[in-house]
Design a protein around this motif. Structure first.
Motif, mmCIF file in Angstrom:
data_model
loop_
_atom_site.group_PDB
_atom_site.id
_atom_site.type_symbol
_atom_site.label_atom_id
_atom_site.label_comp_id
_atom_site.label_asym_id
_atom_site.label_seq_id
_atom_site.Cartn_x
_atom_site.Cartn_y
_atom_site.Cartn_z
ATOM 1 N N LYS A 57 -3.125 -8.309 0.319
ATOM 2 C CA LYS A 57 -1.662 -8.184 0.479
ATOM 3 C C LYS A 57 -1.227 -6.744 0.727
ATOM 4 O O LYS A 57 -0.046 -6.413 0.608
ATOM 5 C CB LYS A 57 -0.951 -8.704 -0.783
ATOM 6 C CG LYS A 57 -1.222 -10.160 -1.107
ATOM 7 C CD LYS A 57 -0.606 -11.092 -0.091
ATOM 8 C CE LYS A 57 -0.811 -12.555 -0.470
ATOM 9 N NZ LYS A 57 -0.306 -13.461 0.578
ATOM 10 N N MET A 58 -2.154 -5.865 1.070
ATOM 11 C CA MET A 58 -1.827 -4.440 1.187
ATOM 12 C C MET A 58 -0.769 -4.159 2.251
ATOM 13 O O MET A 58 0.045 -3.257 2.101
ATOM 14 C CB MET A 58 -3.093 -3.632 1.490
ATOM 15 C CG MET A 58 -4.087 -3.648 0.351
ATOM 16 S SD MET A 58 -5.453 -2.513 0.613
ATOM 17 C CE MET A 58 -6.569 -3.040 -0.695
ATOM 18 N N LEU A 89 6.137 -11.126 -0.770
ATOM 19 C CA LEU A 89 5.298 -11.317 -1.954
ATOM 20 C C LEU A 89 6.051 -12.111 -3.018
ATOM 21 O O LEU A 89 7.274 -12.019 -3.133
ATOM 22 C CB LEU A 89 4.901 -9.954 -2.542
ATOM 23 C CG LEU A 89 4.183 -8.968 -1.605
ATOM 24 C CD1 LEU A 89 3.939 -7.652 -2.326
ATOM 25 C CD2 LEU A 89 2.868 -9.550 -1.103
ATOM 26 N N SER A 90 5.307 -12.868 -3.812
ATOM 27 C CA SER A 90 5.916 -13.562 -4.959
ATOM 28 C C SER A 90 6.295 -12.540 -6.025
ATOM 29 O O SER A 90 5.858 -11.381 -5.984
ATOM 30 C CB SER A 90 4.919 -14.566 -5.546
ATOM 31 O OG SER A 90 3.868 -13.876 -6.226
ATOM 32 N N LEU A 146 0.830 -1.213 0.000
ATOM 33 C CA LEU A 146 0.000 0.000 0.000
ATOM 34 C C LEU A 146 0.863 1.262 0.000
ATOM 35 O O LEU A 146 0.605 2.206 -0.752
ATOM 36 C CB LEU A 146 -0.928 -0.002 1.212
ATOM 37 C CG LEU A 146 -1.952 1.133 1.287
ATOM 38 C CD1 LEU A 146 -2.909 1.091 0.101
ATOM 39 C CD2 LEU A 146 -2.725 1.069 2.605
ATOM 40 N N GLU A 147 1.906 1.274 0.815
ATOM 41 C CA GLU A 147 2.788 2.443 0.896
ATOM 42 C C GLU A 147 3.535 2.665 -0.419
ATOM 43 O O GLU A 147 3.738 3.801 -0.847
ATOM 44 C CB GLU A 147 3.773 2.280 2.052
ATOM 45 C CG GLU A 147 3.120 2.402 3.423
ATOM 46 C CD GLU A 147 3.994 1.901 4.569
ATOM 47 O OE1 GLU A 147 3.681 2.224 5.716
ATOM 48 O OE2 GLU A 147 4.983 1.172 4.303
ATOM 49 N N ASN A 148 3.937 1.563 -1.080
ATOM 50 C CA ASN A 148 4.600 1.687 -2.383
ATOM 51 C C ASN A 148 3.695 2.371 -3.400
ATOM 52 O O ASN A 148 4.142 3.210 -4.178
ATOM 53 C CB ASN A 148 5.014 0.301 -2.896
ATOM 54 C CG ASN A 148 6.448 -0.065 -2.567
ATOM 55 O OD1 ASN A 148 7.383 0.421 -3.202
ATOM 56 N ND2 ASN A 148 6.625 -0.907 -1.563
ATOM 57 N N VAL A 149 2.416 1.994 -3.396
ATOM 58 C CA VAL A 149 1.476 2.561 -4.365
ATOM 59 C C VAL A 149 1.163 4.023 -4.044
ATOM 60 O O VAL A 149 0.986 4.855 -4.940
ATOM 61 C CB VAL A 149 0.183 1.712 -4.421
ATOM 62 C CG1 VAL A 149 -0.840 2.334 -5.375
ATOM 63 C CG2 VAL A 149 0.503 0.279 -4.870
ATOM 64 N N MET A 150 1.154 4.360 -2.758
ATOM 65 C CA MET A 150 0.817 5.729 -2.330
ATOM 66 C C MET A 150 1.957 6.721 -2.505
ATOM 67 O O MET A 150 1.733 7.930 -2.606
ATOM 68 C CB MET A 150 0.415 5.725 -0.847
ATOM 69 C CG MET A 150 -0.918 5.065 -0.552
ATOM 70 S SD MET A 150 -1.248 5.015 1.244
ATOM 71 C CE MET A 150 -1.317 6.791 1.621
ATOM 72 N N GLN A 200 5.093 -7.661 -9.157
ATOM 73 C CA GLN A 200 4.893 -6.983 -10.442
ATOM 74 C C GLN A 200 3.505 -6.355 -10.510
ATOM 75 O O GLN A 200 3.328 -5.271 -11.075
ATOM 76 C CB GLN A 200 5.112 -7.970 -11.601
ATOM 77 C CG GLN A 200 5.183 -7.333 -12.969
ATOM 78 C CD GLN A 200 6.347 -6.360 -13.134
ATOM 79 O OE1 GLN A 200 6.410 -5.323 -12.465
ATOM 80 N NE2 GLN A 200 7.274 -6.695 -14.009
ATOM 81 N N ARG A 201 2.513 -6.988 -9.910
ATOM 82 C CA ARG A 201 1.170 -6.403 -9.889
ATOM 83 C C ARG A 201 1.127 -5.157 -8.999
ATOM 84 O O ARG A 201 0.425 -4.200 -9.312
ATOM 85 C CB ARG A 201 0.137 -7.451 -9.451
ATOM 86 C CG ARG A 201 -0.185 -8.440 -10.579
ATOM 87 C CD ARG A 201 -1.282 -9.394 -10.172
ATOM 88 N NE ARG A 201 -0.780 -10.490 -9.363
ATOM 89 C CZ ARG A 201 -1.516 -11.179 -8.490
ATOM 90 N NH1 ARG A 201 -2.787 -10.859 -8.283
ATOM 91 N NH2 ARG A 201 -1.000 -12.171 -7.816
ATOM 92 N N VAL A 202 1.908 -5.166 -7.913
ATOM 93 C CA VAL A 202 2.036 -3.944 -7.106
ATOM 94 C C VAL A 202 2.684 -2.842 -7.940
ATOM 95 O O VAL A 202 2.260 -1.679 -7.905
ATOM 96 C CB VAL A 202 2.873 -4.195 -5.821
ATOM 97 C CG1 VAL A 202 3.133 -2.875 -5.084
ATOM 98 C CG2 VAL A 202 2.160 -5.173 -4.890
#
Length: 260
Positions: free
Chosen positions: A149-150, A157-158, A115-119, A163-165
């Protein structure tokens, strides 16, 4: 469109793009057009210039000659008369905000949760309020199938999940264009499908995408156009099903005979 590009629905226009690394002539006069909402897949052998071209589109690599426009704006330069003037780094960074890029390697911040990576970019780069960004980031992680998985860190993570993140992170900046540089090549085969599914959904949603890939099934099913590059040049392009089923050029035929 601006800077002498004809008006219309072009998202990317590349005109006579040349790129050298020292004496190595990596791109040799690339001419390509990508319309809004189009999914262009780019294939070709290693060292053919595919990834370099993608990096030129968002000015991670500077071109040596030619012109590149994204959504009507010259990438990396301002034109006055016949002369080009390089934009300041701050102006280039502003242009890049409209262009999402997903690399082979995920490049997530290891000390941050999914979540922090996306934000991170919307908050730090754009100064958007955290509460609104958090809501958007949670929605994006749900969109890529990672709502559970947030709170996970990259090490938990796999590769496919990471990659989806990375895709969600690129989408968090609400780009007009998404560039994918062999996004599944570093993944174990059983993890590839989940990432391609996310990209398939993006395409269905109308996102303009340029995808460098070895996934011929994805190119055939999802691509609107297919470009075969070799030795820094576009050798052949057309509808994916036509190019894959009946390539016209010997170099395309040779390449496809090894990968199909």
């Amino acid at each position: 469109m601006t800077d002498n590009v004809p008006a219309g629905d072009l998202m990317v226009k590349a005109e006579g793009i040349h790129k050298f690394f020292g004496r190595l002539h990596v791109l040799r006069g690339i001419d390509l057009e990508v319309t809004s909402g189009e999914v262009m897949c780019v294939i070709g052998p290693s060292g053919s210039g595919k990834s370099t071209f993608l990096r030129c589109v968002n000015h991670l690599e500077k071109i040596d000659s030619g012109r590149l426009w994204v959504d009507g704006h010259l990438v990396g330069y301002r034109q006055r008369g016949e002369k080009l003037y390089e934009l300041r780094e701050r102006e280039v960074a502003a242009q890049r905000q409209d262009i999402g890029m997903v690399f082979q390697r995920f490049n997530l911040f290891p000390h941050m949760t999914a979540l922090e990576n996306v934000m991170e970019a919307p908050v730090q780069v754009r100064g958007e309020p955290k509460a609104a960004v958090r809501e958007r980031a949670m929605s994006l992680l749900d969109q890529v199938g990672l709502s559970d998985k947030m709170a996970g860190y990259p090490s938990q993570l796999s590769g496919g999940q990471q990659q989806r993140v990375a895709i969600a992170r690129a989408l968090a900046m609400e780009p007009k264009l998404m560039l994918f540089d062999e996004p599944t090549s570093a993944l174990d085969p059983e993890l590839v499908g989940d990432v391609l599914d996310v990209m398939r959904q993006l395409a269905l949603g109308g996102m303009t995408m340029v995808v460098v890939t070895h996934e011929m099934g994805f190119a055939r099913e999802v691509g609107d156009s297919l470009v075969f590059m070799d030795e820094g040049a576009v050798v052949e392009q057309g509808h994916p099903r036509e190019v894959l089923a009946d390539p016209r050029h010997r170099r395309t035929q040779d390449f496809l005979s090894k990968v199909l």
